[in-house]
Design a protein around this motif. Structure first.
Motif, PDB file in Angstrom:
ATOM      1  N   GLU A  19       5.643  -5.678   8.931  1.00  0.00           N
ATOM      2  CA  GLU A  19       5.584  -4.698   7.851  1.00  0.00           C
ATOM      3  C   GLU A  19       6.948  -4.063   7.646  1.00  0.00           C
ATOM      4  O   GLU A  19       7.761  -3.984   8.555  1.00  0.00           O
ATOM      5  CB  GLU A  19       4.534  -3.622   8.115  1.00  0.00           C
ATOM      6  N   ALA A  20       7.174  -3.643   6.404  1.00  0.00           N
ATOM      7  CA  ALA A  20       8.394  -2.936   6.051  1.00  0.00           C
ATOM      8  C   ALA A  20       7.986  -1.667   5.317  1.00  0.00           C
ATOM      9  O   ALA A  20       7.064  -1.684   4.506  1.00  0.00           O
ATOM     10  CB  ALA A  20       9.278  -3.804   5.171  1.00  0.00           C
ATOM     11  N   GLU A  21       8.678  -0.579   5.608  1.00  0.00           N
ATOM     12  CA  GLU A  21       8.355   0.705   4.986  1.00  0.00           C
ATOM     13  C   GLU A  21       9.516   1.166   4.118  1.00  0.00           C
ATOM     14  O   GLU A  21      10.647   1.249   4.580  1.00  0.00           O
ATOM     15  CB  GLU A  21       8.055   1.769   6.049  1.00  0.00           C
TER      16      GLU A  21
ATOM     17  N   SER B 194       0.856  -1.191   0.000  1.00  0.00           N
ATOM     18  CA  SER B 194       0.000   0.000   0.000  1.00  0.00           C
ATOM     19  C   SER B 194       0.888   1.234   0.000  1.00  0.00           C
ATOM     20  O   SER B 194       2.086   1.154   0.277  1.00  0.00           O
ATOM     21  CB  SER B 194      -0.927   0.012   1.221  1.00  0.00           C
ATOM     22  N   ALA B 195       0.282   2.386  -0.337  1.00  0.00           N
ATOM     23  CA  ALA B 195       1.013   3.649  -0.385  1.00  0.00           C
ATOM     24  C   ALA B 195       0.401   4.623   0.613  1.00  0.00           C
ATOM     25  O   ALA B 195      -0.823   4.676   0.765  1.00  0.00           O
ATOM     26  CB  ALA B 195       0.953   4.237  -1.791  1.00  0.00           C
ATOM     27  N   TRP B 196       1.282   5.388   1.284  1.00  0.00           N
ATOM     28  CA  TRP B 196       0.806   6.415   2.193  1.00  0.00           C
ATOM     29  C   TRP B 196       1.534   7.708   1.911  1.00  0.00           C
ATOM     30  O   TRP B 196       2.757   7.676   1.757  1.00  0.00           O
ATOM     31  CB  TRP B 196       1.043   5.997   3.651  1.00  0.00           C
TER      32      TRP B 196
ATOM     33  N   ARG C 203       4.343   0.592   1.874  1.00  0.00           N
ATOM     34  CA  ARG C 203       4.337  -0.362   2.989  1.00  0.00           C
ATOM     35  C   ARG C 203       4.059  -1.758   2.465  1.00  0.00           C
ATOM     36  O   ARG C 203       3.072  -1.978   1.763  1.00  0.00           O
ATOM     37  CB  ARG C 203       3.269   0.013   4.009  1.00  0.00           C
ATOM     38  N   CYS C 204       4.919  -2.673   2.845  1.00  0.00           N
ATOM     39  CA  CYS C 204       4.728  -4.077   2.486  1.00  0.00           C
ATOM     40  C   CYS C 204       4.362  -4.842   3.752  1.00  0.00           C
ATOM     41  O   CYS C 204       5.089  -4.788   4.751  1.00  0.00           O
ATOM     42  CB  CYS C 204       6.001  -4.646   1.873  1.00  0.00           C
ATOM     43  N   TRP C 205       3.251  -5.546   3.700  1.00  0.00           N
ATOM     44  CA  TRP C 205       2.761  -6.326   4.838  1.00  0.00           C
ATOM     45  C   TRP C 205       3.030  -7.802   4.556  1.00  0.00           C
ATOM     46  O   TRP C 205       2.622  -8.325   3.527  1.00  0.00           O
ATOM     47  CB  TRP C 205       1.267  -6.111   5.018  1.00  0.00           C
ATOM     48  N   THR C 206       3.715  -8.459   5.490  1.00  0.00           N
ATOM     49  CA  THR C 206       4.042  -9.873   5.324  1.00  0.00           C
ATOM     50  C   THR C 206       3.276 -10.701   6.344  1.00  0.00           C
ATOM     51  O   THR C 206       2.614 -10.159   7.226  1.00  0.00           O
ATOM     52  CB  THR C 206       5.555 -10.100   5.523  1.00  0.00           C
TER      53      THR C 206
ATOM     54  N   LYS D 260       5.221 -12.578  -5.532  1.00  0.00           N
ATOM     55  CA  LYS D 260       5.136 -11.115  -5.547  1.00  0.00           C
ATOM     56  C   LYS D 260       3.746 -10.669  -5.097  1.00  0.00           C
ATOM     57  O   LYS D 260       2.752 -11.335  -5.356  1.00  0.00           O
ATOM     58  CB  LYS D 260       5.390 -10.579  -6.952  1.00  0.00           C
ATOM     59  N   SER D 261       3.705  -9.507  -4.453  1.00  0.00           N
ATOM     60  CA  SER D 261       2.423  -8.904  -4.090  1.00  0.00           C
ATOM     61  C   SER D 261       1.726  -8.436  -5.373  1.00  0.00           C
ATOM     62  O   SER D 261       2.330  -8.425  -6.439  1.00  0.00           O
ATOM     63  CB  SER D 261       2.650  -7.695  -3.176  1.00  0.00           C
ATOM     64  N   GLN D 262       0.482  -8.035  -5.236  1.00  0.00           N
ATOM     65  CA  GLN D 262      -0.168  -7.389  -6.373  1.00  0.00           C
ATOM     66  C   GLN D 262       0.566  -6.089  -6.649  1.00  0.00           C
ATOM     67  O   GLN D 262       1.210  -5.535  -5.764  1.00  0.00           O
ATOM     68  CB  GLN D 262      -1.637  -7.130  -6.070  1.00  0.00           C
ATOM     69  N   HIS D 263       0.471  -5.606  -7.848  1.00  0.00           N
ATOM     70  CA  HIS D 263       1.188  -4.386  -8.221  1.00  0.00           C
ATOM     71  C   HIS D 263       0.443  -3.152  -7.718  1.00  0.00           C
ATOM     72  O   HIS D 263      -0.775  -3.098  -7.768  1.00  0.00           O
ATOM     73  CB  HIS D 263       1.363  -4.314  -9.736  1.00  0.00           C
TER      74      HIS D 263
END
Length: 176
Positions: A78-80, A32-34, A48-51, A109-112
């Motif tokens: 999560e990683a930012e 996601s983007a913030w 942000r990448c949520w694992t 891979k996550s969704q784009h």
């Protein structure tokens, strides 16, 4: 029971368990983007990448740019990734993946996430701002309710005029 038999049984169970673990895929992360995935030029955004696991190595990649890769160890699940002073060439599709210390294999891979970097020219330039989804939902609901109220009003006016004309006396015939 013979101790060698028990040892071999445990060894076989451990080997079978390990084989299944190697073939098991890690769940995909999400991205996601913030504050938003649409930002102005020279601004900053956090991806942000949520694992599904804590303390993993997370990799951020960009579509159509095999040379772009950032890695960091997550603190928690999560990683930012902080992207600063964005330029139009920073726009594009981003994705993330992770690997655990135990597996050494990467997750899918996550969704784009499509990052859009606008020119940020004065109010008159560029594309007109898009209404937010909550405003769009409000406007759509308000429009539908207004149209419904209009139809109900027309129906009641029609019914009242029909009832009013039925109370009039019938015209007199010439024979009376």
């Amino acid at each position: 029971m013979d101790i060698d038999f028990i040892y071999l049984l445990c060894l076989g169970l451990c080997l079978c368990y390990g084989d299944g673990e190697e073939k098991e895929e890690l769940p995909r992360p999400s991205i996601s983007a913030w504050p938003s995935s649409e930002v102005k030029r020279k601004s900053n955004v956090t991806l942000r990448c949520w694992t599904h696991f804590q303390n993993v190595i997370v990799s951020l990649g960009k579509l159509h740019n095999a040379g772009y890769q950032q890695e960091l160890r997550s603190a928690g699940k999560e990683a930012e990734f902080h992207l600063i002073n964005l330029q139009p060439e920073d726009a594009g599709g981003y994705f993330c993946a992770y690997r655990t210390a135990a597996s050494h294999r990467w997750s899918g891979k996550s969704q784009h996430l499509q990052l859009v970097v606008t020119d940020g020219v004065g109010e008159g330039g560029g594309n007109p701002p898009r209404p937010s989804s909550s405003k769009l939902i409000f406007l759509t609901t308000f429009s539908c309710l207004s149209i419904s109220l209009l139809f109900v009003s027309i129906y009641f006016i029609y019914r009242c005029t029909q009832q009013g004309s039925s109370h009039e006396e019938p015209p007199k015939s010439d024979t009376e």
